[in-house]
Structure formats: structure tokens, C-alpha cells
Design a protein around this motif. Structure first.
Motif, short mmCIF file in Angstrom:
data_model
loop_
_atom_site.label_atom_id
_atom_site.label_comp_id
_atom_site.label_asym_id
_atom_site.label_seq_id
_atom_site.Cartn_x
_atom_site.Cartn_y
_atom_site.Cartn_z
N MET A 77 0.82 -1.20 0.00
CA MET A 77 0.00 0.00 0.00
C MET A 77 0.86 1.26 0.00
O MET A 77 0.51 2.25 -0.63
CB MET A 77 -0.94 0.02 1.22
N ASN A 78 2.00 1.21 0.73
CA ASN A 78 2.85 2.39 0.84
C ASN A 78 4.22 1.96 1.36
O ASN A 78 4.37 0.89 1.95
CB ASN A 78 2.22 3.42 1.79
N ILE A 79 5.20 2.83 1.15
CA ILE A 79 6.53 2.63 1.72
C ILE A 79 6.82 3.87 2.56
O ILE A 79 6.83 5.00 2.05
CB ILE A 79 7.61 2.46 0.63
N ASP A 80 7.03 3.67 3.86
CA ASP A 80 7.33 4.76 4.78
C ASP A 80 8.80 4.61 5.19
O ASP A 80 9.11 3.82 6.08
CB ASP A 80 6.41 4.70 5.99
N ASP A 81 9.68 5.36 4.54
CA ASP A 81 11.12 5.25 4.72
C ASP A 81 11.55 3.85 4.26
O ASP A 81 11.65 3.61 3.08
CB ASP A 81 11.52 5.55 6.17
N THR A 82 11.78 2.91 5.18
CA THR A 82 12.12 1.54 4.78
C THR A 82 11.05 0.54 5.22
O THR A 82 11.18 -0.65 4.96
CB THR A 82 13.47 1.11 5.39
N VAL A 83 9.99 1.02 5.86
CA VAL A 83 8.92 0.15 6.36
C VAL A 83 7.84 0.00 5.29
O VAL A 83 7.36 0.98 4.73
CB VAL A 83 8.30 0.72 7.66
N LEU A 84 7.49 -1.25 5.01
CA LEU A 84 6.46 -1.54 4.03
C LEU A 84 5.10 -1.59 4.72
O LEU A 84 4.95 -2.21 5.77
CB LEU A 84 6.73 -2.89 3.35
N ASP A 107 17.84 -7.48 -5.94
CA ASP A 107 16.94 -7.44 -7.10
C ASP A 107 15.48 -7.35 -6.67
O ASP A 107 14.67 -6.68 -7.32
CB ASP A 107 17.15 -8.68 -7.99
N THR A 108 15.14 -8.01 -5.58
CA THR A 108 13.78 -7.95 -5.03
C THR A 108 13.47 -6.53 -4.57
O THR A 108 12.40 -5.99 -4.86
CB THR A 108 13.62 -8.95 -3.87
N LYS A 109 14.41 -5.91 -3.86
CA LYS A 109 14.22 -4.53 -3.40
C LYS A 109 14.04 -3.60 -4.59
O LYS A 109 13.14 -2.75 -4.59
CB LYS A 109 15.42 -4.09 -2.56
N ALA A 110 14.88 -3.77 -5.62
CA ALA A 110 14.78 -2.92 -6.82
C ALA A 110 13.42 -3.11 -7.50
O ALA A 110 12.82 -2.13 -7.95
CB ALA A 110 15.91 -3.24 -7.78
N PHE A 116 6.39 0.03 -7.40
CA PHE A 116 5.67 1.01 -6.58
C PHE A 116 5.78 2.41 -7.18
O PHE A 116 4.80 3.14 -7.26
CB PHE A 116 6.21 0.99 -5.14
N ASP A 117 6.99 2.80 -7.63
CA ASP A 117 7.20 4.13 -8.18
C ASP A 117 6.46 4.32 -9.50
O ASP A 117 5.97 5.42 -9.78
CB ASP A 117 8.70 4.42 -8.37
N GLU A 118 6.40 3.28 -10.34
CA GLU A 118 5.66 3.39 -11.60
C GLU A 118 4.19 3.63 -11.34
O GLU A 118 3.54 4.39 -12.05
CB GLU A 118 5.84 2.13 -12.45
N GLY A 119 3.64 2.97 -10.33
CA GLY A 119 2.26 3.19 -9.94
C GLY A 119 1.21 2.70 -10.92
O GLY A 119 0.03 3.01 -10.77
N LYS A 120 1.60 1.93 -11.92
CA LYS A 120 0.64 1.44 -12.92
C LYS A 120 -0.03 0.14 -12.48
O LYS A 120 -1.18 -0.10 -12.80
CB LYS A 120 1.35 1.22 -14.25
N LYS A 121 0.72 -0.69 -11.77
CA LYS A 121 0.19 -1.98 -11.32
C LYS A 121 0.44 -2.12 -9.82
O LYS A 121 1.36 -1.51 -9.28
CB LYS A 121 0.86 -3.14 -12.06
N GLU A 122 -0.39 -2.94 -9.18
CA GLU A 122 -0.16 -3.17 -7.76
C GLU A 122 1.11 -4.00 -7.59
O GLU A 122 1.50 -4.76 -8.47
CB GLU A 122 -1.35 -3.85 -7.09
#
Length: 183
Positions: A77-84, A107-110, A116-122
Motif C-alpha cells: 500500500m505504501n513505503i514509509d522510509d524503509t517500512v512496508l 533485485d527484489t528490493k529494486a 511502486f514508483d511506476e504506480g501502474k500496477k499493484e
């Protein structure tokens, strides 16, 4: 939490504790009984949390610990600093998992940050839980945001109708749908 398993039943892909670490077996070999006793089972395994490789030898037929592992997929839903901030299938929020920092998960983090940044898909996140530890192990794209958004919109409309029928909503209440839900 562990369960017991027989060393004779272990095969590639089995989970077992090796040197106190939860591992996925990558290689199993046996040494036949000789003048020094019973047959041996030689295991190589990769730690499921750190990706380190371990090796150990057990007597054939020994009962050894196998970790109890749970995999759950969440929507990011969101990323708050490093907390998902994650949402499970039951609609419960989970906010105690961090972005992975381990080298083998870069690679998973990337992927998480890109989706998330693209915001097109969940962004769908898989969290592995074992031995009172949790770790993000996988991220993948889900459905398009607008499709998911309309489902939320419909659910909110049903909730508002239920409240309206119970005369709990002030008639001046105005619900505005955010632009991120539109195609």
C-alpha cells in the motif's frame, strides 16, 4: 517452531535445520555403512533467509528438525522510509516488515521500488516467516491499479449504502474518489 523429519526422507527442496539455520536442501548423498558404523546422509543446503550454504552429516534414520515455514502474499500500500505497509487478503494491515537490505535480495528490493514508483500496477510482496523472523523474498506485478481501485470504490459504495440505510451518515457527507483510481 520445528517438526521432526527422518533423514532418509530428505531430498532436494526439503527444508531442514543445518547448524541452527533453516535451509532448503540442495544436495543429498549417502555413504554406505562401513567398519565405522551405520550409513550416513550428507546434506548441503542453502539458508532460506541469508542464502549462505551449509553442509552437514547425519546418521541414516536420525530424526532431525525441519523448520515450519509460512509464505504469505500481500499488496503493497505504501513505503514509509524503509517500512512496508502491506495489506493481506483479509483486509488487515501489516506494518512491521522492512524493505530487504540483504545482498542476495537486492533485485527484489529494486523490483519493489520500481513497481511502486511506476504506480501502474499493484505490487505483490511475498513474505516468508520462520523461527520468529519475517523476510520479504519476492515481489511481482499484480493487476492494474485502476481495476483494483474500482473494486475498492464499489466496496465503499456498498458500505455507504449500508450506513445510509441505517441513517448513520450525515447527508452532507461527500465521498470523492481519488484520481489514482481512474484509468
Amino acid at each position: 517452531m520445528f517438526e521432526k523429519t527422518d533423514t532418509n526422507r530428505l531430498k532436494n527442496g526439503s527444508l531442514v535445520m543445518i547448524k541452527g539455520c533453516p535451509c532448503k536442501v540442495t544436495d543429498v548423498s549417502t555413504a554406505k555403512p562401513g567398519k565405522h558404523g551405520s550409513a550416513k546422509v550428507i546434506l548441503k543446503g542453502k539458508d532460506i533467509l541469508t542464502s549462505k550454504v551449509y553442509e552437514c552429516t547425519y546418521h541414516a534414520g536420525d530424526m532431525v528438525d525441519a523448520p515450519i515455514v509460512k509464505r504469505v502474499e500481500y499488496s503493497l500500500m505504501n513505503i514509509d522510509d524503509t517500512v512496508l505497509q502491506l495489506l493481506d487478503a483479509a483486509g488487515e494491515m501489516k506494518e512491521d516488515v522492512n524493505l530487504p537490505e540483504e545482498e542476495h535480495l537486492k533485485d527484489t528490493k529494486a523490483a519493489i521500488l520500481r513497481i511502486f514508483d511506476e504506480g501502474k500496477k499493484e505490487c505483490l510482496i511475498t513474505v516468508l516467516s520462520t523461527m520468529n523472523k519475517e523476510q520479504v523474498i519476492e515481489a511481482r506485478e499484480g493487476q492494474e491499479i485502476w481495476a483494483r481501485g474500482w473494486g475498492i470504490f464499489i466496496d465503499l459504495q456498498m458500505i455507504m449504502r449500508a450506513f445510509d440505510e441505517a441513517d448513520c451518515i450525515d447527508k452532507k457527507f461527500n465521498f470523492r474518489l481519488g484520481s489514482s483510481f481512474h484509468k
